[in-house]
Design an enzyme around this catalytic site. Structure first.
Site, PDB file in Angstrom:
ATOM      1  N   LYS A  22       6.902   2.670   6.046  1.00 43.61           N
ATOM      2  CA  LYS A  22       6.774   2.903   7.597  1.00 43.61           C
ATOM      3  C   LYS A  22       6.151   1.966   8.271  1.00 43.61           C
ATOM      4  CE  LYS A  22       5.384   7.222   6.425  1.00 43.61           C
ATOM      5  NZ  LYS A  22       5.031   8.511   6.391  1.00 43.61           N
TER       6      LYS A  22
ATOM      7  N   HIS B 249      -3.628   2.981  10.179  1.00 42.80           N
ATOM      8  CA  HIS B 249      -3.117   4.185   9.720  1.00 42.80           C
ATOM      9  C   HIS B 249      -4.101   4.918   8.892  1.00 42.80           C
ATOM     10  CE1 HIS B 249       0.050   6.734   8.408  1.00 42.80           C
ATOM     11  NE2 HIS B 249      -0.442   6.727   7.350  1.00 42.80           N
TER      12      HIS B 249
ATOM     13  N   ARG C 121       8.416  16.474  -1.265  1.00 43.48           N
ATOM     14  CA  ARG C 121       7.189  16.370  -2.035  1.00 43.48           C
ATOM     15  C   ARG C 121       6.148  17.448  -1.595  1.00 43.48           C
ATOM     16  NH1 ARG C 121       5.123  10.983  -0.407  1.00 43.48           N
ATOM     17  NH2 ARG C 121       3.271  11.461  -1.395  1.00 43.48           N
TER      18      ARG C 121
ATOM     19  N   ASP D 160      12.068   8.407   3.849  1.00 43.88           N
ATOM     20  CA  ASP D 160      10.654   9.023   3.539  1.00 43.88           C
ATOM     21  C   ASP D 160      10.878  10.267   4.252  1.00 43.88           C
ATOM     22  OD1 ASP D 160       8.029   8.848   2.933  1.00 43.88           O
ATOM     23  OD2 ASP D 160       7.367   9.339   5.126  1.00 43.88           O
TER      24      ASP D 160
ATOM     25  N   SER E 164       5.292   5.458   0.468  1.00 43.68           N
ATOM     26  CA  SER E 164       5.545   6.346   1.874  1.00 43.68           C
ATOM     27  C   SER E 164       5.023   5.818   3.003  1.00 43.68           C
ATOM     28  CB  SER E 164       5.182   7.581   1.599  1.00 43.68           C
ATOM     29  OG  SER E 164       5.112   8.359   2.797  1.00 43.68           O
TER      30      SER E 164
HETATM   31  N1  URA Z   1       0.844  10.048   4.671  1.00 47.12           N
HETATM   32  C1  URA Z   1       2.106   9.478   4.611  1.00 47.12           C
HETATM   33  O1  URA Z   1       2.716   9.226   5.525  1.00 47.12           O
HETATM   34  N2  URA Z   1       2.614   9.656   3.254  1.00 47.12           N
HETATM   35  C2  URA Z   1       2.084  10.191   2.284  1.00 47.12           C
HETATM   36  O2  URA Z   1       2.699  10.405   1.260  1.00 47.12           O
HETATM   37  C3  URA Z   1       0.816  10.924   2.527  1.00 47.12           C
HETATM   38  C4  URA Z   1       0.201  10.871   3.705  1.00 47.12           C
END
Ligand code: URA
Length: 432
Positions: free
Chosen positions: A185, A80, A166, A159, A181
């Site tokens: 995931k 990621h 946000r 999220d 966040s």
């Molecule tokens: N990517 C995400 O999935 N969450 C964040 O808060 C910032 C970047």
């Protein structure tokens, strides 16, 4: 909720039960956005203590389903990135690693702000579907060892709501909020290991190395507490990665990598992350061994074939991989040239990313569509010697008003210096 907001505002600590309550109530639409916004701003200003972060991440993780990939008999590793400009690494990397016998159940995102999104890029392959429900996601990864999809509705629903809030309240660049966040995931994917690419520089959410380090340590710590190996590699995002910035053009550049070509900076980041994925999955002990397996997967064509296999499995036209001329392409080109002879001193990832969004390659508002055909091709890298009049970037455009808006960013993104310029490092280090 008012009591919790006030306590956090005044630097106090929330207890795990309070955090669980708050996240689940918000996910269920039983708390108003204005209260959650105030709480998020308090967290943005005051941060979260380790035990609060732990409870926050757990509450997010358990707000939805956790994937069960226990039928996949091989190690499962995902990668990621915290987001950048020209960052198409996932597209060549995932099939390279999957071709080496590691399952890659990859869940990606859409473009965010000035940063591009893997899902938007993949959708420029005609027919390619990224919206898969958990049974289809599972079935594709079981069959092919690779799946490239978006986050399903049922995974970490908290999220989705919190992120949108946000985004609209100036509370994205908070280390605990980003870490929880991303990690909630990724933990919901039932992985054996996770490799993070933490981007640093003007084109990243983390502008300086110290904050990027702290974000990396925070995410690695969340993984360690849950028995998931996490390694974070810190990489540069001062200038775009590779040459292509956009969507279809980034797919074409990814195909080049899988066919043994591609720009050196993109190759360096892709191989480095691939080495980590193979080592963390137990497929290689030494970095050199990992590297030669990845190279072999490219040279033999196995990595390219793996991408073709997953494109077919997800409804896409594999012909577009063999003939990138079938990918969407823009009608016009505008060339930005060097104003003097010297060394390229600036190729600002933020301005170029903003330019790409203005052009239509990204979204100005969440509900906007994108134009997969438009984009920017970077013709020179920081430190390169350039001649006056030499192309620095090619802007592929379809709409003249959008081109004009894009040029306001892109023309100022480049600067040439008469003094020699040392290119910045591409990889700053790793945290594990
Ligand atoms: N990517 C995400 O999935 N969450 C964040 O808060 C910032 C970047």
């Amino acid at each position: 909720m008012t009591t919790l907001i006030e306590r956090k505002r005044d630097g106090g600590v929330l207890d795990p039960a309070e955090i669980r309550w708050m996240i689940s109530e918000y996910a269920a639409d039983r708390l108003p956005d204005y209260q959650m916004s105030a709480l998020l701003m308090a967290v943005f200003m005051e941060g979260l203590e380790p035990q609060e972060l732990d409870a926050w991440t757990d509450a997010m993780l358990h707000s939805g389903e956790i994937l069960d990939l226990s039928n996949v008999p091989i190690p499962k590793v995902d990668k990621h990135s915290t987001g950048g400009v020209g960052d198409k690494v996932s597209i060549p990397l995932a099939p390279m690693v999957a071709a080496c016998g590691v399952a890659v159940p990859m869940m990606s995102g859409r473009g965010l702000g000035h940063t591009g999104g893997t899902l938007d890029k993949l959708e420029s392959i005609p027919g390619f579907r990224t919206a898969l429900d958990p049974p289809e996601f599972r079935s594709i990864v079981e069959r092919t060892g690779l799946v490239l999809a978006g986050q399903s509705e049922t995974l970490v629903p908290a999220d989705r709501r919190l992120y949108a809030l946000r985004d609209a309240t100036g509370t994205v660049p908070s280390i605990p909020l980003i870490a929880s966040s991303i990690m909630s995931k990724k933990l919901a994917e039932d992985l054996d290991a996770l490799v993070l690419d933490v981007k640093v520089g003007r084109g990243a959410f983390m502008r300086d190395l110290d904050r990027a380090h702290l974000l990396a340590e925070t995410m690695v710590g969340i993984g360690a507490a849950r028995d998931t190996q996490v390694v974070a590699v810190l990489t540069d995002m001062g200038q775009p990665l590779g040459r292509a910035v956009g969507n279809a053009n980034e797919i074409a550049e990814s195909i080049e990598v899988l066919q043994g070509g591609g720009p050196p900076d993109l190759l360096e980041v892709t191989y480095r992350l691939g080495e980590e994925m193979l080592m963390r999955s137990g497929k290689a002990v030494e970095r050199a061994d990992a590297r030669s397996r990845l190279e072999e997967a490219v040279e033999s064509g196995a990595a390219f074939e793996k991408l073709a296999e997953v494109v077919i499995a997800q409804g896409g036209d594999p012909e577009a991989l063999h003939d990138p001329g079938l990918l969407p392409s823009a009608g016009h080109e505008h060339v930005i040239t060097a104003s003097s002879t010297g060394y390229l001193a600036r190729a600002d990832a933020l301005d170029i990313g903003m330019g790409a969004v203005a052009l239509g390659a990204g979204r100005q508002r969440k509900e906007d569509g994108i134009d997969p055909a438009v984009g920017i091709t970077i013709e020179a890298k920081l430190g390169d010697m350039v001649e006056e009049g030499q192309p620095l970037a090619r802007v592929a455009w379809n709409d003249s008003a959008r081109l004009e808006a894009a040029l306001r960013y892109v023309e100022g993104a480049f600067a040439v210096s008469s003094e020699e310029v040392v290119a910045p490092p591409l990889i700053y280090g790793e945290v594990s």
